[in-house]
Design an enzyme around this catalytic site. Structure first.
Site, mmCIF file in Angstrom:
data_model
loop_
_atom_site.group_PDB
_atom_site.id
_atom_site.type_symbol
_atom_site.label_atom_id
_atom_site.label_comp_id
_atom_site.label_asym_id
_atom_site.label_seq_id
_atom_site.Cartn_x
_atom_site.Cartn_y
_atom_site.Cartn_z
ATOM 1 N N ASP A 1 -7.185 17.590 -14.687
ATOM 2 C CA ASP A 1 -7.517 16.218 -15.078
ATOM 3 C C ASP A 1 -7.162 16.111 -16.567
ATOM 4 O O ASP A 1 -7.828 16.687 -17.417
ATOM 5 C CB ASP A 1 -9.008 15.952 -14.835
ATOM 6 C CG ASP A 1 -9.423 14.519 -15.198
ATOM 7 O OD1 ASP A 1 -8.749 13.907 -16.053
ATOM 8 O OD2 ASP A 1 -10.427 14.028 -14.655
ATOM 9 N N TYR B 1 -15.920 15.714 -15.235
ATOM 10 C CA TYR B 1 -16.379 14.329 -15.103
ATOM 11 C C TYR B 1 -17.400 14.231 -13.955
ATOM 12 O O TYR B 1 -17.117 14.686 -12.836
ATOM 13 C CB TYR B 1 -15.158 13.447 -14.834
ATOM 14 C CG TYR B 1 -15.452 11.970 -14.793
ATOM 15 C CD1 TYR B 1 -15.813 11.274 -15.945
ATOM 16 C CD2 TYR B 1 -15.364 11.255 -13.604
ATOM 17 C CE1 TYR B 1 -16.082 9.923 -15.917
ATOM 18 C CE2 TYR B 1 -15.620 9.893 -13.567
ATOM 19 C CZ TYR B 1 -15.983 9.239 -14.728
ATOM 20 O OH TYR B 1 -16.251 7.898 -14.690
ATOM 21 N N LYS C 1 -8.355 4.980 -19.230
ATOM 22 C CA LYS C 1 -8.663 5.468 -20.575
ATOM 23 C C LYS C 1 -7.425 5.349 -21.462
ATOM 24 O O LYS C 1 -6.944 4.262 -21.671
ATOM 25 C CB LYS C 1 -9.211 6.896 -20.486
ATOM 26 C CG LYS C 1 -10.239 7.100 -19.346
ATOM 27 C CD LYS C 1 -11.539 6.340 -19.542
ATOM 28 C CE LYS C 1 -12.413 6.292 -18.290
ATOM 29 N NZ LYS C 1 -12.688 7.565 -17.641
ATOM 30 N N ARG D 1 0.837 -1.213 0.000
ATOM 31 C CA ARG D 1 0.000 0.000 0.000
ATOM 32 C C ARG D 1 0.868 1.259 0.000
ATOM 33 O O ARG D 1 0.498 2.297 -0.525
ATOM 34 C CB ARG D 1 -0.963 -0.009 1.207
ATOM 35 C CG ARG D 1 -1.804 1.254 1.313
ATOM 36 C CD ARG D 1 -3.045 1.086 2.201
ATOM 37 N NE ARG D 1 -2.760 0.445 3.467
ATOM 38 C CZ ARG D 1 -2.154 1.036 4.504
ATOM 39 N NH1 ARG D 1 -1.761 2.281 4.417
ATOM 40 N NH2 ARG D 1 -1.933 0.366 5.615
HETATM 41 C C1 LIG Z 1 -13.102 8.031 -16.360
HETATM 42 C C2 LIG Z 1 -12.709 9.358 -15.885
HETATM 43 C C3 LIG Z 1 -12.431 9.606 -14.540
HETATM 44 C C4 LIG Z 1 -12.596 8.544 -13.465
HETATM 45 O O1 LIG Z 1 -11.748 7.468 -13.671
HETATM 46 P P1 LIG Z 1 -12.037 5.961 -13.195
HETATM 47 O O2 LIG Z 1 -10.807 5.259 -13.601
HETATM 48 O O3 LIG Z 1 -13.281 5.507 -13.902
HETATM 49 O O4 LIG Z 1 -12.248 5.993 -11.724
HETATM 50 C C5 LIG Z 1 -12.016 10.867 -14.175
HETATM 51 N N1 LIG Z 1 -11.893 11.852 -15.089
HETATM 52 C C6 LIG Z 1 -12.170 11.657 -16.389
HETATM 53 C C7 LIG Z 1 -12.003 12.787 -17.351
HETATM 54 C C8 LIG Z 1 -12.579 10.411 -16.844
HETATM 55 O O5 LIG Z 1 -12.852 10.237 -18.140
#
Ligand SMILES: *Cc1c(COP(=O)(O)O)cnc(C)c1O
Length: 414
Positions: free
Chosen positions: A183, A111, A208, A58
């Protein structure tokens, strides 16, 4: 190998990798929860931070660290913190950088869960937040308060494809003593490096583009400054949203092909976007690579390519959107994005259904908006697939016969 001087594609392959005694070309999966100390003094030195090494997964693990070091180098940051999911990264950032009585300004079309977590959970602990169209710097400036500590940007944003000028907003935020978090999921470090543009922290859902194969959920945070990095790392460790070694191994494998995947997908994306613009059923196409995109020039400055996310508005609204979903054959009807497979989804009835129709309208998109993540299939197949699905949307809305479906399948050769 010191990879600092290498180009981005070389970094994708080699950054973060440290050879072990076996000569293994890939970082092994250190599938262990804990690490033996050589003796009491070694254990004490590791806990005191006097010696580098591993204590407990962790806290840190060699496979996870390879990924953290790699993405930190790609983003030009001082350290990376891998998390169990993208939302684990968002939650860690909120927890570490905000406290009761402080305020955050965020992109309105951020998001959904990033907004929900703040408005429904962090608000219970006295953290305030305001959501504005951050592509308009005046709106950001108006939203700043004396207790604002964080400006949180998502650019390009989802599903509007609005783009925020990171450099301009960072200068404004810093003048007000705020940290800037970006982000960077939609762009990936291959196309955009927010820390170079003035941001303090960058985060990703590696689910992604970075992993890119729709087989892992994960996240990562990179900080520019060592003190912020340490604060974030401690919060991640104590909140327990660490990545696991097998997850990190898969993400490292995906990361190596990030460049070729993005190059290929964005070549297809511009062709599809231009084609969509000429289709009568399509009212508007939002793709940052099109000259018609309002921030196309900013994207040229801020990013090194336009990526593979397209949103387009259908003339027929909600019903047309849902019908299109039911008729695509090559594209997969699923949420998520940035993978090798093309994904399609309908924000108004799916990812953004919890936002009221009025708020969706205020955010600048209609119920006919479709989100399309271009994958690596042959572009001609993707265009033929969309064409036959648009034909189905244009047809009378009553049940069509099985024969039509067969014909559609035959034309796209699913
Ligand atoms: C999918 C996504 C998230 C969250 O990510 P997870 O891996 O699903 O927890 C945050 N920001 C954006 C822009 C995303 O596309």
């Amino acid at each position: 190998m010191d990879t600092k001087h290498l180009g981005i594609n070389s970094k994708l392959i080699h950054a973060g990798y440290k050879a072990d005694a076996t000569g293994s070309v890939n970082v092994p999966i250190y599938q262990t929860s804990t690490f033996a100390f050589r003796n009491a003094a070694h254990g004490a030195a590791l806990f005191a931070g006097e010696e580098d090494g591993f204590i407990y997964t962790r806290i840190g693990n060699p496979t996870i660290r390879a990924l953290e070091d790699s993405v930190a180098e790609l983003e030009n940051g001082c350290g990376g913190i891998a998390t169990s999911s993208g939302m684990g990264a968002v939650c860690t950032v909120y927890l570490a950088l905000l406290e009761s009585g402080t305020h955050m300004v965020s992109t309105a079309s951020v998001y959904g869960p990033s907004r929900g977590l703040m408005e429904k959970d962090f608000s219970r602990f006295g953290v305030q937040s305001t959501y504005v169209d951050t592509s308009d710097v005046i709106q950001v400036e108006k939203a700043l308060r004396s207790n604002t500590k964080v400006v949180y940007l998502e650019t390009p944003a989802n599903p509007t494809m609005q783009v925020t000028d990171i450099e301009q907003v960072s200068a404004l935020a810093h003048a007000h003593g705020c940290l800037v978090v970006v982000d960077n999921t939609f762009a990936s470090p291959y196309l955009q490096r927010p820390l170079d543009l003035g941001a303090d922290v960058v985060l990703h859902s590696v689910t992604k583009f970075i992993n890119g194969h729709a087989d892992v959920v994960g996240g990562i945070i990179v900080a520019k400054d060592a003190d912020i990095y340490k604060r974030l790392r401690k919060t991640m460790i104590n909140s327990g949203c660490n990545m696991d070694p097998h997850q990190a191994f898969l993400v490292l494998r995906g990361l190596k092909t990030l460049g070729v995947r993005i190059e290929r997908a964005q070549q297809s994306a511009i062709q599809i976007a231009r084609w969509l613009e000429t289709q009568p059923e399509v009212k508007a196409v939002r793709y940052i690579g099109l000259e018609s995109h309002p921030q196309h020039e900013l994207c040229k400055r801020q990013m090194s390519g336009f990526g593979s996310m397209i949103s387009f508005e259908l003339e027929g609204g909600m019903e047309a959107g849902q019908r299109l979903m039911d008729h695509v054959r090559v594209a997969t009807l699923a949420v998520s994005l940035g993978g090798v497979e093309t994904l399609i989804e309908h924000p108004a009835s799916m990812t953004h259904a919890s936002i009221s129709p009025e708020d969706r309208r205020l955010a600048g998109y209609s119920d006919g908006l479709v989100r399309y993540s271009v994958g690596l299939e042959d572009v001609n197949d993707l265009i033929a697939d969309l064409r036959q699905a648009l034909d189905a949307v244009a047809d009378a809305p009553d049940q069509e016969s099985a024969v039509d479906l067969e014909e559609n399948l035959a034309t796209v050769g699913s």
